[in-house]
Design an enzyme around this catalytic site. Structure first.
Site, PDB file in Angstrom:
ATOM      1  N   HIS B  96       0.837  -1.204   0.000  1.00 28.61           N
ATOM      2  CA  HIS B  96       0.000   0.000   0.000  1.00 28.61           C
ATOM      3  C   HIS B  96       0.875   1.259   0.000  1.00 28.61           C
ATOM      4  O   HIS B  96       1.846   1.347   0.743  1.00 28.61           O
ATOM      5  CB  HIS B  96      -0.893  -0.013   1.242  1.00 28.61           C
ATOM      6  CG  HIS B  96      -1.822   1.156   1.329  1.00 28.61           C
ATOM      7  ND1 HIS B  96      -2.886   1.298   0.468  1.00 28.61           N
ATOM      8  CD2 HIS B  96      -1.830   2.231   2.146  1.00 28.61           C
ATOM      9  CE1 HIS B  96      -3.530   2.427   0.766  1.00 28.61           C
ATOM     10  NE2 HIS B  96      -2.916   3.003   1.779  1.00 28.61           N
ATOM     11  N   ALA B 136      -3.760  -6.742   5.660  1.00 25.01           N
ATOM     12  CA  ALA B 136      -2.529  -6.137   6.190  1.00 25.01           C
ATOM     13  C   ALA B 136      -2.418  -4.683   5.747  1.00 25.01           C
ATOM     14  O   ALA B 136      -2.493  -4.385   4.548  1.00 25.01           O
ATOM     15  CB  ALA B 136      -1.317  -6.934   5.715  1.00 25.01           C
ATOM     16  N   VAL B 138       0.066  -2.805   5.509  1.00 24.54           N
ATOM     17  CA  VAL B 138       1.217  -2.530   4.640  1.00 24.54           C
ATOM     18  C   VAL B 138       1.073  -3.177   3.261  1.00 24.54           C
ATOM     19  O   VAL B 138       1.855  -2.899   2.357  1.00 24.54           O
ATOM     20  CB  VAL B 138       2.542  -3.008   5.285  1.00 24.54           C
ATOM     21  CG1 VAL B 138       2.864  -2.191   6.520  1.00 24.54           C
ATOM     22  CG2 VAL B 138       2.473  -4.497   5.615  1.00 24.54           C
ATOM     23  N   GLU B 139       0.094  -4.057   3.128  1.00 25.40           N
ATOM     24  CA  GLU B 139      -0.075  -4.719   1.823  1.00 25.40           C
ATOM     25  C   GLU B 139      -1.283  -4.139   1.082  1.00 25.40           C
ATOM     26  O   GLU B 139      -1.190  -3.098   0.480  1.00 25.40           O
ATOM     27  CB  GLU B 139      -0.141  -6.238   2.006  1.00 25.40           C
ATOM     28  CG  GLU B 139       1.182  -6.780   2.587  1.00 25.40           C
ATOM     29  CD  GLU B 139       1.272  -8.295   2.582  1.00 25.40           C
ATOM     30  OE1 GLU B 139       0.980  -8.916   1.553  1.00 25.40           O
ATOM     31  OE2 GLU B 139       1.633  -8.860   3.634  1.00 25.40           O
ATOM     32  N   MET B 140      -2.464  -4.758   1.170  1.00 26.29           N
ATOM     33  CA  MET B 140      -3.597  -4.263   0.388  1.00 26.29           C
ATOM     34  C   MET B 140      -4.498  -3.318   1.191  1.00 26.29           C
ATOM     35  O   MET B 140      -5.358  -2.645   0.613  1.00 26.29           O
ATOM     36  CB  MET B 140      -4.377  -5.445  -0.191  1.00 26.29           C
ATOM     37  CG  MET B 140      -3.542  -6.210  -1.227  1.00 26.29           C
ATOM     38  SD  MET B 140      -4.165  -7.865  -1.605  1.00 26.29           S
ATOM     39  CE  MET B 140      -5.539  -7.488  -2.688  1.00 26.29           C
TER      40      MET B 140
END
Lengths: 98, 343
Positions: B96, B136, B138-140
């Site tokens: 992200h 998450a 930091v991810e999606m």
């Protein structure tokens, strides 16, 4: 019953052999008595480990290579979940009786 | 152009057309029968999520749909891109806000066969894993209630969920099950190595055959890379240098055993030539660099696996080992990108 078990322990602790082969422990459930030793022998060509994080008894026997063995004395009654840290699919239980 | 077709050559989708023969048993190590390296026909799936065509169709739509992210711009396929061997071609993933992650994106090839997932083994099944990257931050960066709302607003998804999981609704469980069903179709295809394993002596060149001998022998690769999927699904510290300032403790984050500090899950070698860069932090750009790493017995010695020691390979043996790994690339297939529900 309890007296016999304690007497047996006091006289001679048994040693039980568990083989680690093809990423499996040779037994799924092993029943032993308090004070018995369990020896884990690695018959694979790569390293294995033996550990337990169980409440009944926790230990880490480290890793050992082909032909080597690591042993542990079962200290108290209870169920001890055994795993290989390297290969998490390798699991077994030791039921420790009085 | 709406129904884009990825022209990149990528691997396998169909599990029914493969001419592979299941191996008799997984080789433990050392010299194993060649046939034991062939992929089993059956792809395992849990009892409550046996794959059907519509489950796979739904899962594929979800997998390629960027609306599964909070920004509506990141799909599962952003990082698990079929054109990059179901990875991303980057040293580590990017999440992200274009922020780099700390670990390499693993391929999803053959994850159907994995009993344990993620570099640190924190997930137990594809169903268990599927929502992790979505949630998450930091991810999606997509909260699951918000995702369910987005999907429920689209008639196309409502219909697909009804057909795929009648009576189960659009839920965290059905989203995960559908994605997992699609992922189970992403399996390795016939490679030159497989054709050789089935007896075609001309399927590979002499350097591949020599490389396989190094793989099973002097290279000690089969200490970890075992069976048709070339992994023991185990955890090893192979002495890879950390890229950032903070050492990645790997499996130790899940199992507080000192010996697991810096240990990571053995990745598959299937299609490995397509999934550069290599190692859990993408430290190496080429397979040659990977072989050099093992040849010198790793770099970080603290807590190093006992399987890792200097190999003293000569230049020919190193080249042969790389040739062998390149022979594990499966038959190329095309991947069609699904049209996604728009209303």
């Amino acid at each position: 019953m309890a007296i016999i078990a304690v007497t047996g322990y006091a006289i001679a602790a048994n040693e039980h052999i568990v083989i680690q082969k093809d990423k499996h422990f040779s037994v799924k459930i092993l029943t032993v008595k308090v004070g018995d030793w369990v020896s884990f022998k690695n018959d694979d060509a790569f390293f294995h480990n033996v550990f337990s994080l169980s409440d009944a008894q926790s230990f880490d026997l480290g890793s050992h290579g082909q032909g080597q063995a690591r042993r542990v004395q079962m200290a108290k009654e209870g169920t001890v979940d055994i795993e290989c840290a390297i290969h998490p699919e390798m699991k077994m239980q030791i039921k420790v009786m009085k | 152009m709406k129904n884009k077709i990825l022209m990149a050559t990528v691997f396998a989708f169909s599990v029914t057309t493969l001419p592979l023969v299941a191996g008799e048993s997984l080789p433990a190590t050392g010299k194993a029968p060649l046939a034991s390296y062939l992929r089993p026909h059956a792809v395992p799936a849990p009892e409550d999520n046996k794959p059907t065509a519509v489950r796979v169709e739904l899962g594929k739509a979800l997998f390629f749909d960027p609306r599964l992210s909070g920004s509506n711009t990141i799909s599962c396929a952003t990082c698990h891109n079929p054109a990059f061997g179901w990875s991303d071609g980057l040293p580590t993933g990017v999440g992200h806000g274009m922020k780099p992650l700390t670990r390499a994106t693993p391929t999803i090839l053959n994850t159907a066969y994995n009993a344990i997932l993620m570099w640190d083994g924190r997930k137990k099944s594809l169903e268990d894993q599927a929502l992790g990257p979505i949630e998450a931050d930091v991810e999606m960066n997509q909260d699951i209630p918000g995702l369910l709302k987005k999907l429920d607003a689209l008639e196309g998804y409502r219909d697909l969920f009804k057909k795929a999981y009648p009576g189960e609704g659009i839920s965290p469980a059905t989203v995960a099950k559908a994605i997992a069903s699609f992922e189970r179709t992403i399996v390795s295809t016939d490679s030159p190595f497989d054709r050789w394993a089935r007896g075609d002596q001309k399927a590979v060149t002499a350097d591949v055959k020599r490389g396989f001998a190094v793989f099973e022998g002097k290279g000690n690769c089969t200490a970890c890379h075992q069976g048709f999927n070339f992994t023991d699904y185990g955890f090893h510290n192979i002495g890879v240098k950390d890229v950032g300032d903070k050492p990645d403790e790997g499996r130790y984050t899940q199992r507080k055993l000192p010996s697991l500090k810096g240990a990571f899950k053995t990745p598959t070698l299937r299609d490995v030539a397509l999934t550069a860069p290599y190692m859990r932090n993408g430290l190496y750009k080429t397979l040659e660099e990977v072989v050099d790493h093992y040849d010198r017995g790793g770099d970080l010695k603290e807590n190093l696996s006992a399987n890792i020691k200097p190999l003293n390979l000569d230049p020919q043996e190193k080249a042969d080992l790389v040739a062998f790994m390149k022979s594990l690339t499966g038959r190329p297939v095309s991947v069609t990108i699904p049209l996604l529900p728009m209303h």
